[in-house]
Design an enzyme around this catalytic site. Structure first.
Site, short mmCIF file in Angstrom:
data_model
loop_
_atom_site.label_atom_id
_atom_site.label_comp_id
_atom_site.label_asym_id
_atom_site.label_seq_id
_atom_site.Cartn_x
_atom_site.Cartn_y
_atom_site.Cartn_z
N LEU A 32 -19.33 -138.06 65.25
CA LEU A 32 -18.72 -137.92 66.57
C LEU A 32 -17.26 -138.40 66.55
O LEU A 32 -16.57 -138.34 67.57
CB LEU A 32 -19.51 -138.72 67.61
CG LEU A 32 -20.96 -138.27 67.84
CD1 LEU A 32 -21.64 -139.17 68.86
CD2 LEU A 32 -21.00 -136.82 68.31
N LYS A 82 -18.13 -146.24 51.55
CA LYS A 82 -17.41 -147.44 52.02
C LYS A 82 -17.15 -148.48 50.94
O LYS A 82 -16.10 -149.13 50.94
CB LYS A 82 -18.19 -148.09 53.17
CG LYS A 82 -18.13 -147.29 54.46
CD LYS A 82 -18.90 -147.96 55.56
CE LYS A 82 -18.78 -147.13 56.83
NZ LYS A 82 -19.53 -147.71 57.95
N ASP A 118 -15.32 -152.36 60.80
CA ASP A 118 -16.75 -152.44 61.10
C ASP A 118 -17.17 -153.87 61.47
O ASP A 118 -18.12 -154.06 62.22
CB ASP A 118 -17.58 -152.02 59.88
CG ASP A 118 -17.70 -150.51 59.74
OD1 ASP A 118 -17.51 -149.79 60.74
OD2 ASP A 118 -18.00 -150.05 58.62
N GLY A 143 -30.45 -152.61 54.31
CA GLY A 143 -29.33 -151.94 53.64
C GLY A 143 -28.50 -152.93 52.85
O GLY A 143 -28.53 -154.15 53.14
N ALA A 144 -27.79 -152.43 51.87
CA ALA A 144 -26.94 -153.30 51.06
C ALA A 144 -25.67 -152.56 50.63
O ALA A 144 -25.00 -152.96 49.69
CB ALA A 144 -27.70 -153.80 49.84
N ARG A 168 -33.87 -150.98 49.50
CA ARG A 168 -34.67 -150.18 48.55
C ARG A 168 -34.38 -150.63 47.11
O ARG A 168 -35.29 -150.82 46.32
CB ARG A 168 -34.29 -148.71 48.75
CG ARG A 168 -34.98 -147.75 47.86
CD ARG A 168 -34.60 -146.35 48.24
NE ARG A 168 -33.15 -146.07 48.09
CZ ARG A 168 -32.58 -144.92 48.33
NH1 ARG A 168 -33.29 -143.91 48.76
NH2 ARG A 168 -31.28 -144.74 48.16
N TYR A 239 -26.41 -143.10 64.36
CA TYR A 239 -26.50 -142.37 65.62
C TYR A 239 -26.64 -140.90 65.29
O TYR A 239 -26.36 -140.48 64.18
CB TYR A 239 -25.26 -142.61 66.50
CG TYR A 239 -23.99 -142.09 65.89
CD1 TYR A 239 -23.62 -140.76 66.06
CD2 TYR A 239 -23.19 -142.89 65.10
CE1 TYR A 239 -22.47 -140.25 65.47
CE2 TYR A 239 -22.04 -142.39 64.50
CZ TYR A 239 -21.69 -141.09 64.69
OH TYR A 239 -20.57 -140.57 64.10
P1 ATR Z 1 -22.27 -147.20 52.73
O1 ATR Z 1 -21.54 -147.95 51.65
O2 ATR Z 1 -21.39 -146.21 53.40
O3 ATR Z 1 -23.01 -148.11 53.65
P2 ATR Z 1 -24.24 -146.67 50.73
O4 ATR Z 1 -23.55 -147.63 49.83
O5 ATR Z 1 -24.71 -145.36 50.16
O6 ATR Z 1 -23.34 -146.29 51.97
O7 ATR Z 1 -25.45 -147.42 51.41
C1 ATR Z 1 -26.49 -146.75 52.01
C2 ATR Z 1 -27.64 -147.71 52.21
O8 ATR Z 1 -28.76 -146.96 52.70
C3 ATR Z 1 -28.12 -148.38 50.93
O9 ATR Z 1 -28.60 -149.66 51.27
C4 ATR Z 1 -29.26 -147.47 50.49
O10 ATR Z 1 -30.21 -148.10 49.69
P3 ATR Z 1 -29.98 -148.22 48.08
O11 ATR Z 1 -29.06 -149.39 47.88
O12 ATR Z 1 -31.33 -148.44 47.54
O13 ATR Z 1 -29.36 -146.92 47.66
C5 ATR Z 1 -29.87 -147.13 51.82
N1 ATR Z 1 -30.65 -145.91 51.80
C6 ATR Z 1 -30.17 -144.65 51.73
N2 ATR Z 1 -31.20 -143.75 51.77
C7 ATR Z 1 -32.33 -144.48 51.87
C8 ATR Z 1 -33.72 -144.15 51.96
N3 ATR Z 1 -34.14 -142.88 51.94
N4 ATR Z 1 -34.62 -145.16 52.07
C9 ATR Z 1 -34.19 -146.44 52.09
N5 ATR Z 1 -32.90 -146.81 51.99
C10 ATR Z 1 -31.97 -145.86 51.90
#
Ligand code: ATR
Length: 294
Positions: A32, A82, A118, A143-144, A168, A239
């Site tokens: 958006l 990011k 952020d 998330g990480a 994950r 979102y």
């Molecule tokens: P950004 O840096 O923009 O936040 P990223 O580094 O790709 O994007 O982070 C995406 C997050 O979503 C990660 O924590 C990822 O988990 P992994 O570290 O195991 O990759 C998580 N993620 C993405 N798809 C997922 C899924 N289907 N199930 C669980 N976690 C997921």
């Protein structure tokens, strides 16, 4: 009090002088940000346009070189770039360097400088549902990646009493908790396999900073909502054109929950200021994203 918004009625003229802003991500078709930023730029009569660019992770370095070569004024960076973009920029401001993630890039006379809006965006969005803020609160962050790093950094720097990281890929959770040691005195623990119920019970604020809820995972939630209860508030950074599954299911249980639009708005306002030197017209931006979906 009713807020009246003046929407520019004239068709915008794009000329050889019009500057380019945008967002890179993958996927990015749900974003958006173009709607929100273009509404603000038009409202303030600024000669800039904002577009969305889907950039496959394998093409990130090329995209950054392209942005530099084309003289883009700046751009936003979203999932999954990011954290990965940090190594490709010319400079980072102090907060982005500390967090290790960038969501905003400013072209400073040919030099690409990374910022992280952020962190304040998350804190401002959180305050709308949890007035106490992060201070003294317990967070469970799913998330990480880059978004999670901003949330954990915001929590630690603002005196959260505890942060749990659920991810994950365990090594990324471990790396995030290690980084968190430099962000404040808040203890950061990994949610190990089989520990989820215990960690949830020990948290007030549940944050989805994964990309679960987007694209092909639109029907999924980052943790089972049946173990979320009325003591929790849920902050989903995702979102979409409709309410996310996490927010829908949490609200159905009577739990206070917000999706990523509030944080989107707050981080965008700070990015806009960095690019234009102008305070963002928040009401105009809010109206633009409210006209879409939930
Ligand atoms: P950004 O840096 O923009 O936040 P990223 O580094 O790709 O994007 O982070 C995406 C997050 O979503 C990660 O924590 C990822 O988990 P992994 O570290 O195991 O990759 C998580 N993620 C993405 N798809 C997922 C899924 N289907 N199930 C669980 N976690 C997921």
């Amino acid at each position: 009090m009713e807020v009246r918004i003046q929407v520019a009625s004239s068709v915008r003229r794009i000329t050889a002088h019009t500057g380019l802003l945008g967002v890179i991500g993958y996927p990015v078709d749900h974003s958006l940000s173009p709607l929100m930023h273009n509404a603000a730029l038009e409202h303030q009569g600024l000669d800039l346009v904002y577009l969305a660019f889907p950039v496959d992770p394998s093409a990130l370095a090329e995209a950054v070189s392209g942005a530099r070569a084309l003289g883009m004024r700046g751009f936003n960076v979203t999932v999954p770039h990011k954290a990965a973009i940090v190594a490709l920029l010319d400079r980072l401001d102090a907060l982005a360097a500390r967090v290790g993630a960038v969501n905003t890039v400013v072209n400073d006379g040919g030099s690409l400088v990374g910022y992280n809006t952020d962190v304040t965006g998350f804190l401002e969005a959180l305050a709308t549902v949890w007035p106490r803020g992060a201070s003294g609160s317990r967070l469970l962050v799913a998330g990480a990646g880059g978004a999670a790093r901003a949330v954990v950094a915001a929590a630690c720097a603002n005196g959260a009493s505890r942060v749990w990281v659920l991810n994950r890929t365990r090594e990324r959770a471990a790396a995030l908790c290690e980084a968190a040691q430099a962000w404040g005195a808040t203890p950061c623990r990994i949610v190990e396999a089989g520990m989820l119920s215990e960690a949830m019970a020990d948290a007030d604020i549940l944050v989805n900073a994964t990309s679960v809820g987007m694209a092909e995972t639109v029907k999924l939630t980052p943790f089972p909502v049946d173990i979320v209860d009325a003591r929790h508030v849920v902050v989903d950074l995702v979102y979409g054109s409709s309410q996310t599954a996490l927010v829908t299911q949490a609200r159905a249980k009577g739990i206070v929950a917000i999706d990523g639009k509030e944080m989107l708005l707050r981080q965008a306002a700070s990015s806009y200021l960095l690019w234009t030197g102008r305070e963002a017209p928040l009401d105009v931006m809010r109206l633009a994203i409210r006209s879409v979906g939930s």
